[in-house]
Design a protein around this motif. Structure first.
Motif, short mmCIF file in Angstrom:
data_model
loop_
_atom_site.label_atom_id
_atom_site.label_comp_id
_atom_site.label_asym_id
_atom_site.label_seq_id
_atom_site.Cartn_x
_atom_site.Cartn_y
_atom_site.Cartn_z
N ALA A 23 0.85 -1.19 0.00
CA ALA A 23 0.00 0.00 0.00
C ALA A 23 0.88 1.24 0.00
N LEU A 24 0.49 2.24 -0.77
CA LEU A 24 1.17 3.53 -0.80
C LEU A 24 0.21 4.58 -0.25
N ILE A 25 0.65 5.29 0.80
CA ILE A 25 -0.19 6.29 1.45
C ILE A 25 0.43 7.67 1.27
N THR A 26 -0.29 8.57 0.59
CA THR A 26 0.13 9.97 0.59
C THR A 26 -0.47 10.59 1.85
N GLY A 27 0.27 11.49 2.47
CA GLY A 27 -0.22 12.06 3.72
C GLY A 27 -0.10 11.11 4.89
N ILE A 28 0.88 10.24 4.86
CA ILE A 28 1.03 9.23 5.91
C ILE A 28 1.35 9.84 7.27
N THR A 29 1.91 11.05 7.29
CA THR A 29 2.26 11.67 8.56
C THR A 29 1.08 12.40 9.21
N GLY A 30 -0.06 12.45 8.53
CA GLY A 30 -1.23 13.10 9.08
C GLY A 30 -2.02 12.19 10.01
N GLN A 31 -3.09 12.74 10.57
CA GLN A 31 -3.94 11.95 11.47
C GLN A 31 -4.42 10.66 10.81
N ASP A 32 -5.09 10.78 9.66
CA ASP A 32 -5.65 9.60 9.00
C ASP A 32 -4.55 8.67 8.51
N GLY A 33 -3.48 9.24 7.98
CA GLY A 33 -2.39 8.41 7.47
C GLY A 33 -1.77 7.54 8.54
N SER A 34 -1.62 8.08 9.75
CA SER A 34 -1.01 7.29 10.82
C SER A 34 -1.92 6.15 11.27
N TYR A 35 -3.21 6.42 11.39
CA TYR A 35 -4.15 5.35 11.77
C TYR A 35 -4.26 4.29 10.67
N LEU A 36 -4.27 4.74 9.43
CA LEU A 36 -4.35 3.79 8.32
C LEU A 36 -3.10 2.93 8.25
N ALA A 37 -1.93 3.52 8.46
CA ALA A 37 -0.69 2.75 8.45
C ALA A 37 -0.72 1.67 9.53
N GLU A 38 -1.20 2.02 10.72
CA GLU A 38 -1.34 1.04 11.80
C GLU A 38 -2.24 -0.11 11.38
N LEU A 39 -3.38 0.23 10.80
CA LEU A 39 -4.35 -0.79 10.38
C LEU A 39 -3.74 -1.73 9.35
N LEU A 40 -3.10 -1.17 8.33
CA LEU A 40 -2.56 -1.99 7.25
C LEU A 40 -1.38 -2.85 7.70
N LEU A 41 -0.52 -2.29 8.56
CA LEU A 41 0.58 -3.08 9.09
C LEU A 41 0.04 -4.24 9.92
N GLY A 42 -1.03 -4.00 10.64
CA GLY A 42 -1.66 -5.07 11.42
C GLY A 42 -2.24 -6.17 10.55
N LYS A 43 -2.55 -5.84 9.32
CA LYS A 43 -3.08 -6.82 8.37
C LYS A 43 -1.99 -7.46 7.53
N GLY A 44 -0.73 -7.16 7.84
CA GLY A 44 0.38 -7.78 7.14
C GLY A 44 0.82 -7.10 5.87
N TYR A 45 0.35 -5.88 5.63
CA TYR A 45 0.74 -5.15 4.43
C TYR A 45 2.19 -4.67 4.53
N GLU A 46 2.78 -4.45 3.36
CA GLU A 46 4.01 -3.68 3.26
C GLU A 46 3.57 -2.25 2.97
N VAL A 47 3.87 -1.35 3.89
CA VAL A 47 3.33 0.01 3.79
C VAL A 47 4.41 1.00 3.36
N HIS A 48 4.08 1.77 2.34
CA HIS A 48 4.96 2.83 1.85
C HIS A 48 4.25 4.16 2.03
N GLY A 49 4.98 5.16 2.48
CA GLY A 49 4.40 6.47 2.68
C GLY A 49 5.19 7.55 1.97
#
Length: 347
Positions: free
Chosen positions: A9-35
């Motif tokens: 997953a690629l997240i623009t705005g990963i350092t924002g409120q939503d981006g941080s919560y989304l990164a947590e969610l995706l990492l918990g699901k085993g994703y490789e997360v790019h921001g």
């Protein structure tokens, strides 16, 4: 048997409120997360520091790349390198009042930035699914209440106008190029990670600082404006669910309840045993040139198709934010006292 590769997953705005919560969610699901983060002379990664620090313990795969939505070639380069399965476009100049002061930059980032990303995905030919962060502010001078996916837009700020542009470009790329592109029309969603200039966090920060004797007053704009407020942690789950469906569709994400700014003030100050009327003052500079009086979302479609429902209540959200900011205010008080500063108390 060959191991299944994790989704990227690629997240623009990963350092924002939503981006941080989304990164947590995706990492918990085993994703490789790019921001994607913008280059700055100061660090702005506070909201995701814990994820980055814990990756050596948890084994989570998280990578950050420098970039900016206004740089279309840069977006192509990142997409070609990462080859994400999913893209979440959360980056924006997201403060409505500030958009009146910086309308051109807001349009460049929030409208043309989305266009750059959509075009980069189309140009690279990657089979990527994209989520576009749309906003309830697009409804503006509302035509009906509650607002649904079919309610016409009447934007009332440069921010909202830019988001309407991005909404329709996302629909257009879906229909013209058969891209899996969806809009999440998210109503107001808050958390302890909300920026301090946004009204809910502005209130909880000020109220807890007043409680600890660090601040004397809170200056506000329109107290009668009504919003549909939910918890950001709940709302990022809806983002993810939208990209897991067979068919790309747009969804309203909301609680179905509306509360005024004054109601939020009352709940927050009462939790601290304070009378908000003694500390809150209205200042004309915080009023918008064109106000959005009432927003109330109908998330029936999301509940039916995605199985999504909000978990945190209005009062639960206020409790969560007060608790976090009170701890922060207490730490600030200790620091102030250690520096010999005179600090009062409203206990």
């Amino acid at each position: 048997m060959q191991a299944t590769q994790p989704k990227k997953a690629l997240i623009t705005g990963i350092t924002g409120q939503d981006g941080s919560y989304l990164a947590e969610l995706l990492l918990g699901k085993g994703y490789e997360v790019h921001g994607i983060i913008r280059r700055s002379s100061s660090f702005n990664t506070d909201r995701i520091e814990h994820l980055y620090a814990d990756r050596h313990i948890t084994g989570a795969k998280m990578f950050l790349h420098y970039g900016d939505l206004v740089d279309g070639m840069g977006m192509r380069e990142v997409l070609s390198r990462v080859k994400p399965d999913e893209v979440y476009n959360l980056a924006a100049q997201s403060h409505v009042r500030v958009s009146y002061d910086q309308p051109v930059y807001t349009v460049q980032a929030d409208a043309l930035g989305t266009m750059n990303l959509l075009e980069a995905i189309r140009d690279t030919g990657l089979p990527t699914r994209i989520y576009q962060a749309s906003s309830s502010e697009m409804y503006g001078k509302v035509r009906e209440t509650p607002q649904t996916e079919l309610t016409p837009f009447h934007p009332r700020s440069p921010y909202a106008c830019a988001k309407v542009f991005s909404y329709w470009q996302t629909v257009n790329y879906r229909e013209a190029y058969n891209m899996y592109a969806v809009n999440g029309i998210l109503f107001n969603h808050e958390s302890p990670r909300r920026g301090e200039t946004f009204v809910t966090r502005k209130i909880t920060r000020a109220a807890t600082r007043i409680k600890e004797g660090l601040q004397d007053a809170l200056y506000m704009g329109n107290l009668e404006a009504k919003r549909d407020w939910g918890f950001a942690g709940d709302y990022v789950e809806a983002m993810w669910l939208m990209l897991q469906q067979d068919k790309p569709e747009d969804y309203v994400i909301a609680t179905g309840e509306t509360h005024s700014v004054q109601e939020f003030l009352e709940v927050v100050f009462s939790q601290l045993n304070l009378d908000w009327k003694q500390y809150v003052k209205q200042d004309p500079k915080y009023f918008r040139p064109a106000e959005v009086d009432l927003l109330l979302g109908d998330a029936t479609k999301a509940k039916k198709n995605l199985g999504w429902t909000p978990k945190v209540t209005f009062k639960g959200l206020a409790d969560m934010m007060v608790k976090a900011d009170w701890e922060l205010a207490k730490r600030e008080r200790v620091i102030a006292e250690s520096e010999g500063k005179k600090v009062g108390s409203k206990r």
